[in-house]
Design an enzyme around this catalytic site. Structure first.
Site, PDB file in Angstrom:
ATOM      1  N   TRP A 157      40.089  49.396  50.997  1.00  0.00           N
ATOM      2  CA  TRP A 157      38.742  49.982  51.004  1.00  0.00           C
ATOM      3  C   TRP A 157      37.677  48.901  51.166  1.00  0.00           C
ATOM      4  O   TRP A 157      36.722  49.083  51.906  1.00  0.00           O
ATOM      5  CB  TRP A 157      38.500  50.824  49.754  1.00  0.00           C
ATOM      6  CG  TRP A 157      39.479  51.944  49.649  1.00  0.00           C
ATOM      7  CD1 TRP A 157      40.423  52.137  48.688  1.00  0.00           C
ATOM      8  CD2 TRP A 157      39.655  53.029  50.590  1.00  0.00           C
ATOM      9  NE1 TRP A 157      41.148  53.268  48.969  1.00  0.00           N
ATOM     10  CE2 TRP A 157      40.709  53.827  50.114  1.00  0.00           C
ATOM     11  CE3 TRP A 157      39.018  53.398  51.782  1.00  0.00           C
ATOM     12  CZ2 TRP A 157      41.151  54.979  50.780  1.00  0.00           C
ATOM     13  CZ3 TRP A 157      39.454  54.540  52.452  1.00  0.00           C
ATOM     14  CH2 TRP A 157      40.503  55.315  51.949  1.00  0.00           C
ATOM     15  N   ASP A 175      31.813  49.724  44.772  1.00  0.00           N
ATOM     16  CA  ASP A 175      32.555  50.956  45.072  1.00  0.00           C
ATOM     17  C   ASP A 175      33.447  51.240  43.870  1.00  0.00           C
ATOM     18  O   ASP A 175      34.415  50.530  43.630  1.00  0.00           O
ATOM     19  CB  ASP A 175      33.387  50.737  46.352  1.00  0.00           C
ATOM     20  CG  ASP A 175      34.291  51.928  46.686  1.00  0.00           C
ATOM     21  OD1 ASP A 175      34.277  52.924  45.943  1.00  0.00           O
ATOM     22  OD2 ASP A 175      35.002  51.847  47.708  1.00  0.00           O
ATOM     23  N   LYS A 181      38.374  61.386  43.109  1.00  0.00           N
ATOM     24  CA  LYS A 181      39.342  60.615  42.332  1.00  0.00           C
ATOM     25  C   LYS A 181      39.187  60.862  40.827  1.00  0.00           C
ATOM     26  O   LYS A 181      40.157  60.876  40.119  1.00  0.00           O
ATOM     27  CB  LYS A 181      39.211  59.126  42.631  1.00  0.00           C
ATOM     28  CG  LYS A 181      39.233  58.808  44.128  1.00  0.00           C
ATOM     29  CD  LYS A 181      40.548  58.354  44.645  1.00  0.00           C
ATOM     30  CE  LYS A 181      40.668  58.356  46.154  1.00  0.00           C
ATOM     31  NZ  LYS A 181      39.690  57.550  46.886  1.00  0.00           N
TER      32      LYS A 181
HETATM   33  C1  LIG Z   1      39.446  56.904  48.258  1.00  0.00           C
HETATM   34  C2  LIG Z   1      38.577  55.728  48.278  1.00  0.00           C
HETATM   35  C3  LIG Z   1      37.600  55.535  49.288  1.00  0.00           C
HETATM   36  C4  LIG Z   1      37.430  56.488  50.436  1.00  0.00           C
HETATM   37  O1  LIG Z   1      36.837  57.642  50.019  1.00  0.00           O
HETATM   38  P1  LIG Z   1      36.411  58.789  51.063  1.00  0.00           P
HETATM   39  O2  LIG Z   1      35.648  59.706  50.177  1.00  0.00           O
HETATM   40  O3  LIG Z   1      37.689  59.371  51.581  1.00  0.00           O
HETATM   41  O4  LIG Z   1      35.618  58.186  52.130  1.00  0.00           O
HETATM   42  C5  LIG Z   1      36.808  54.429  49.201  1.00  0.00           C
HETATM   43  N1  LIG Z   1      36.938  53.528  48.215  1.00  0.00           N
HETATM   44  C6  LIG Z   1      37.869  53.667  47.240  1.00  0.00           C
HETATM   45  C7  LIG Z   1      37.971  52.636  46.167  1.00  0.00           C
HETATM   46  C8  LIG Z   1      38.713  54.769  47.241  1.00  0.00           C
HETATM   47  O5  LIG Z   1      39.636  54.919  46.291  1.00  0.00           O
END
Ligand SMILES: *Cc1c(COP(=O)(O)O)cnc(C)c1O
Length: 355
Positions: free
Chosen positions: A100, A167, A191
């Site tokens: 990511w 993030d 998540k």
């Molecule tokens: C799943 C995830 C993403 C991507 O998320 P989307 O909503 O599918 O764009 C980005 N960063 C992390 C840390 C993730 O676990």
């Protein structure tokens, strides 16, 4: 019976949340209308949006501290470029700890210079780099608190003299951090918060507006702030379910209580991974192991068929590792119970005792 859901994302949500959400789809707030068929500008939905934002700030301890919460669309992946649009003028620093972060770097490079302050890419991201220094003169530093795919998690964050952006998609609301260290936090809902379709952004208002470029309205954080996350039609259902999960989190006692439970779940599973001679963990340093996503594999792949059959029989779902790592990944988000982890540990012991 409901499965023990170890899926990495979209993933487990509290069953009480799913029940309330399903009722709202039929009849929301006793309006004799579905949540899905009323105006997002109705007072009933505006209340939902406001409550969701309040709860998010409250859980993070960021109320009345100059932060705004937003519920946007486009997923965390959209934030990779929104961050660059809103903050990147000359040069940014990224800590590359997984797929990511790598994707976020790729987007930022479309705008200006990117320095990788630290990276574990050469080791297939199996550790968290720690010995690095942050250069001065950066527009911002970006990091990823938890690496969903590789199963590593940051416990210390860089000291910066510029905005720090994180993030937190896969570990937000799972543990207490000094959230004021961050100027912008983003997290895709799917998540630890709700269904896919909305992304929580928490941003300190005074760090915005520093770039000279023109920003398209949909990508401008200030536009979304000025319109209270209603610049266009928000993702009403994902926001509603996120609000329910954040309320559930409050009923449970908040992040502190969750963190304790998450520590127990992680300790239970990692102890077994280390003890059981059939298994090995993926992450090189124990202190870098993620408490949300535990990655591990069998020493001997010839046991895979039997192990796979056993965990499926035990009602476990979503244990396969990401294709870039292989093996297994047990995602233990807030809504997963300690009992579910015990079921997995029992299966691992059953395999050991029956070979
Ligand atoms: C799943 C995830 C993403 C991507 O998320 P989307 O909503 O599918 O764009 C980005 N960063 C992390 C840390 C993730 O676990």
């Amino acid at each position: 019976m409901k499965k023990h859901n170890f899926s990495a994302g979209p993933c487990i949500l509290p069953s009480s949340v799913l029940e309330k959400a399903s009722k709202a789809v039929i009849n929301f707030d006793n309006l004799d209308l579905s949540l899905l068929e009323i105006s997002h500008r109705s007072s009933n939905f505006v209340r939902v949006m406001e409550h969701a934002k309040e709860l998010a700030l409250e859980h993070l301890g960021l109320q009345n501290k100059g932060y705004k919460a937003l519920f946007l669309q486009g997923g965390a992946s959209m934030e990779f470029l929104m961050v660059a649009y809103n903050f990147l003028e000359h040069k940014a620093g990224y800590i590359n700890t997984g797929t990511w972060s790598d994707k976020a770097i790729k987007e930022a490079k479309l705008f200006a210079d990117v320095v990788e302050i630290a990276s574990s890419k050469h080791a297939n991201f199996n550790f968290i780099p720690k010995d690095y220094s942050v250069p001065s003169g950066l527009d911002f530093v970006h990091c990823t608190s938890n690496n969903t795919i590789f199963g590593t998690q940051m416990n210390a964050f860089p000291q910066t003299d510029c905005p720090l952006i994180c993030d937190m998609s896969s570990d937000i609301f799972s543990r207490n951090l000094d959230f004021e260290t961050f100027d912008l936090i983003y997290a895709g809902a799917q998540k630890n918060m709700g269904p896919a379709g909305t992304t929580l952004v928490v941003v300190k208002e005074d760090v915005l507006g520093r770039v000279s470029r023109k920003i398209p309205s949909m990508l401008d954080y200030r536009v979304h702030i000025s319109k209270d996350s209603m610049f266009n039609t928000p993702a009403v259902f994902p926001v509603y379910v996120s609000m329910l999960t954040l309320s559930w989190l409050k009923e449970q006692g908040g992040i502190a209580v969750m963190e304790k439970l998450n520590n127990q779940k992680a300790a239970l599973l990692y102890t077994e991974i280390d003890r059981n001679p059939l298994f090995k963990g993926f992450v090189a340093n124990k202190e870098d192991r993620s408490k949300m996503n535990a990655t591990f594999s069998l020493h001997d792949d010839s046991h895979a068929d039997m192990f796979d059959a056993l965990w499926k029989q035990a009602g476990i779902n979503g244990l396969n590792g990401h294709r870039s790592v292989g093996g297994y990944r047990a995602s233990m988000y807030n809504a997963l119970s300690l009992e579910s982890v015990q079921v997995l540990v029992d299966v691992m012991q059953h395999l050991e005792n029956n070979l």
